[in-house]
Scaffold this active site. Structure first.
Site, short mmCIF file in Angstrom:
data_model
loop_
_atom_site.label_atom_id
_atom_site.label_comp_id
_atom_site.label_asym_id
_atom_site.label_seq_id
_atom_site.Cartn_x
_atom_site.Cartn_y
_atom_site.Cartn_z
N LYS A 212 -5.00 44.76 0.79
CA LYS A 212 -4.35 45.11 -0.23
C LYS A 212 -3.60 44.01 -1.04
CE LYS A 212 -3.02 49.36 -1.72
NZ LYS A 212 -3.88 50.53 -1.49
N ASP B 93 -4.18 51.24 -7.85
CA ASP B 93 -3.23 51.95 -6.98
C ASP B 93 -1.91 52.34 -7.93
OD1 ASP B 93 -2.55 52.50 -3.72
OD2 ASP B 93 -0.73 51.59 -4.70
P1 NDP Z 1 -0.11 56.36 -10.31
O1 NDP Z 1 0.60 55.27 -10.75
O2 NDP Z 1 -1.29 56.77 -11.13
O3 NDP Z 1 0.78 57.44 -10.08
C1 NDP Z 1 1.83 57.41 -9.22
C2 NDP Z 1 2.98 58.64 -9.33
O4 NDP Z 1 3.83 58.65 -8.48
C3 NDP Z 1 3.48 58.66 -10.83
O5 NDP Z 1 3.88 60.06 -11.28
C4 NDP Z 1 4.99 57.97 -10.54
O6 NDP Z 1 6.04 58.24 -11.31
C5 NDP Z 1 5.09 58.47 -8.94
N1 NDP Z 1 5.80 57.42 -8.24
C6 NDP Z 1 5.53 56.11 -8.17
N2 NDP Z 1 6.37 55.74 -7.48
C7 NDP Z 1 7.62 56.39 -7.23
C8 NDP Z 1 8.72 56.30 -6.66
N3 NDP Z 1 9.12 55.13 -6.05
N4 NDP Z 1 9.57 57.31 -6.58
C9 NDP Z 1 9.00 58.48 -7.19
N5 NDP Z 1 8.02 58.68 -7.82
C10 NDP Z 1 7.17 57.59 -7.84
O7 NDP Z 1 -0.49 56.07 -8.62
P2 NDP Z 1 -1.60 56.83 -7.88
O8 NDP Z 1 -1.76 58.26 -8.21
O9 NDP Z 1 -2.83 56.02 -7.98
O10 NDP Z 1 -1.38 56.55 -6.42
C11 NDP Z 1 0.11 57.50 -5.91
C12 NDP Z 1 -0.21 57.48 -4.43
O11 NDP Z 1 -1.62 57.66 -3.79
C13 NDP Z 1 0.00 56.17 -3.72
O12 NDP Z 1 0.72 56.16 -2.66
C14 NDP Z 1 -0.98 55.32 -3.60
O13 NDP Z 1 -1.06 54.22 -2.74
C15 NDP Z 1 -2.01 56.36 -3.17
N6 NDP Z 1 -3.43 56.33 -3.38
C16 NDP Z 1 -4.01 56.01 -4.49
C17 NDP Z 1 -5.40 55.89 -4.45
C18 NDP Z 1 -6.16 55.71 -5.78
O14 NDP Z 1 -7.46 55.77 -5.60
N7 NDP Z 1 -5.22 55.67 -6.79
C19 NDP Z 1 -6.29 55.97 -3.23
C20 NDP Z 1 -5.46 56.70 -1.85
C21 NDP Z 1 -4.18 56.64 -2.13
P3 NDP Z 1 6.36 57.29 -12.38
O15 NDP Z 1 5.18 57.14 -13.44
O16 NDP Z 1 7.65 57.97 -13.14
O17 NDP Z 1 6.55 55.95 -11.89
O1 2IT Z 2 -4.69 53.40 -1.08
C1 2IT Z 2 -6.16 53.45 -1.37
O2 2IT Z 2 -6.88 53.80 -0.61
C2 2IT Z 2 -6.27 52.81 -2.87
N1 2IT Z 2 -5.52 52.55 -3.43
C3 2IT Z 2 -7.95 52.97 -3.33
C4 2IT Z 2 -8.62 51.37 -2.77
C5 2IT Z 2 -9.70 51.23 -3.23
O3 2IT Z 2 -10.57 50.28 -2.92
O4 2IT Z 2 -10.50 52.10 -3.89
#
Ligand code: NDP
Ligand code: 2IT
Length: 444
Positions: free
Chosen positions: A126, A166
């Site tokens: 990561k 992420d």
């Molecule tokens: P994005 O940046 O696209 O979206 C994040 C969302 O969560 C936004 O709505 C954001 O609000 C909110 N958010 C982020 N930090 C905070 C915080 N500290 N407090 C409150 N709200 C918060 O990220 P993703 O959707 O990609 O990721 C979301 C989660 O999913 C994370 O935990 C990530 O690690 C996990 N994840 C993502 C994957 C991926 O493929 N993208 C795969 C697997 C897991 P705002 O815009 O206001 O900051």
């Molecule tokens: O938390 C996760 O699994 C991710 N942000 C996606 C990682 C990836 O390599 O697609």
């Protein structure tokens, strides 16, 4: 002292200032107790737990860039290569002001077991930075991404370590980083996933984490004689994972009534308008107040509150530690039957326990959000064979991977007399494969 307690004590002493990392390690080690107890002498002699809780290496570097006023800004960049027993390091890059080494280590540690559960050959890593893309111009984001990659490119490669998105890292950031990697290394290779479709990206990668989350929930419900039709779903977050989780939930006949961002949340009793949500978040990069302003049925509230809405299924999809014990109590009191984590470690340990003790089916992120990284691994396969698969082909594979994950974690839990404990099942199934590979490869 038994081996697990001994290692936990050492990990706590060594990483005292990294609470999120300690939380992730404690959750995993506590739930693999039966496996470790059955192999205690061998694992102790081979120092399996010390090795699996210590990253192979970690890089911390300065990221200088020039803002639109001509001012030089300095951020800190990170890449933690945690474990490559079963494949090249694989995991996203988080861009958020809260990022420090402990966050990247917790995410990299989780990634080892998640990637193992996908059944695909990818190890755990990561990275990220405390850079905040919010409010920055495209040129500023590009300047940051180019500077970040100028250093990161020394440590990654298509067969070494393959980062992805992420929080805060989406298609725009991946594009700028890919361009800089190619420019410095003169190699056109699948060094990043989540790429645009015109330059090596995979169909379904954008949707994969959210869709995968719903595929595993669908299988969970099916195995308990239920389905998604007519269910009320609450979701937190409004980013990549949340949007596509909501989209797939509605396609499966459920009604998604909430979403949130870091300043507030929306309650939309008629069901979210996904097209509007995409317009506000993906195109305009605006706040949820704009969604509420354009949607008469939606109410906007400041702060947090999605877990207070009565629902059948809750999907935390924003960030770590966003669903607390009091929220779990409210969900149970309101009749919630299932919680599946779209985010990484969004549910605190006491909240998880409360949900499980009260009969709520709980699927931990390392199983339920694995669809994103699994589809990244499918993107790597397509890049290697220099072909692109159709949407249906990738989507079918993603669905099959999520169904397999459900059955693997269910079976692992049953094997250790923990039927229905999907936290234990996920940690055990993920751990077993990695340990077998580590033992086969000797001391390294
Ligand atoms: P994005 O940046 O696209 O979206 C994040 C969302 O969560 C936004 O709505 C954001 O609000 C909110 N958010 C982020 N930090 C905070 C915080 N500290 N407090 C409150 N709200 C918060 O990220 P993703 O959707 O990609 O990721 C979301 C989660 O999913 C994370 O935990 C990530 O690690 C996990 N994840 C993502 C994957 C991926 O493929 N993208 C795969 C697997 C897991 P705002 O815009 O206001 O900051
Ligand atoms: O938390 C996760 O699994 C991710 N942000 C996606 C990682 C990836 O390599 O697609």
């Amino acid at each position: 002292m038994n081996y697990i307690d001994e290692v936990l004590a050492k990990v706590k002493e060594k990483n005292a200032a990294e609470p999120e990392f300690l939380q992730a390690v404690e959750e995993v080690l506590e739930s693999i107790r039966p496996v470790v107890e059955a192999n205690e002498d061998l694992y102790r002699k081979e120092a399996i737990l010390e090795r699996i809780t210590t990253p192979d290496r970690q890089f911390i570097f300065r990221v200088p860039w020039v803002d639109d006023k001509g001012q030089v800004q300095v951020n800190t960049g990170y890449r933690v290569q945690f474990n490559n027993a079963i494949g090249p390091y694989k995991g996203g890059l988080r861009l958020h002001p809260s990022v420090y080494l402990g966050i990247i280590k917790f995410l990299g540690f989780e990634q080892i077991f998640k990637n193992s559960l996908t059944g695909l050959p990818i190890g755990g890593g990561k990275g990220g930075s405390d850079f905040d893309p919010k409010g920055k111009s495209d040129r500023e984001v590009m300047a940051f991404c180019q500077s970040f990659m100028t250093e990161l490119c020394k440590y990654i490669g298509a067969d070494t370590d393959v980062p992805a998105g992420d929080i805060g890292t989406g298609a725009r950031e991946i594009g700028y980083m890919f361009g800089q990697y190619k420019r410095i290394k003169s190699v056109y290779e699948g060094v990043l996933t989540g790429k645009g479709l015109t330059y090596g990206g995979s169909l379904v990668r954008t949707e994969a984490t959210g869709y995968g989350l719903l595929y595993i929930v669908e299988e969970l419900l099916k195995c308990h004689g239920e389905d998604m039709k007519g269910k009320t779903v609450v979701i937190s977050g409004s980013g990549n994972v949340a949007i596509y989780a909501a989209e797939k939930a509605q396609q499966l006949g459920a009604k998604v009534v909430t979403c949130s961002d870091s300043t507030g949340w929306v309650y939309d009793p008629e069901g979210l308008d996904i097209a509007l949500l995409k317009e506000v978040k993906e195109v305009k990069r605006a706040r949820l107040t704009e969604y509420a302003a354009a949607r008469p049925s939606a109410q906007y509230h400041e702060g947090r509150g999605v877990w207070s809405i009565k629902c059948d299924i809750a999907l935390p999809c924003a960030t770590q530690n966003e669903l607390f014990l009091d929220d779990a109590k409210e969900l149970v009191a309101n009749g919630c039957i299932a919680v599946a984590e779209g985010a990484n470690m969004p549910t605190t340990m006491d909240a998880t326990k409360y949900l499980q003790d009260n009969g709520v089916w709980f699927i931990p992120g390392k199983a339920s959000n694995a669809g994103g990284v699994a589809t990244s691994a499918l993107e790597m396969s397509q890049n290697s064979e220099r072909l692109s698969w159709s949407f249906e082909e990738v989507d079918t594979k993603l669905n099959q991977i999520m169904v397999n994950i459900y059955h693997n974690i269910d079976e692992a839990a049953k094997r250790y007399n923990k039927e229905g404990d999907y936290v234990a099942g996920a940690n055990i199934a993920g751990f077993e494969k990695v340990v077998e590979a580590m033992l086969a490869q000797g001391v390294c």
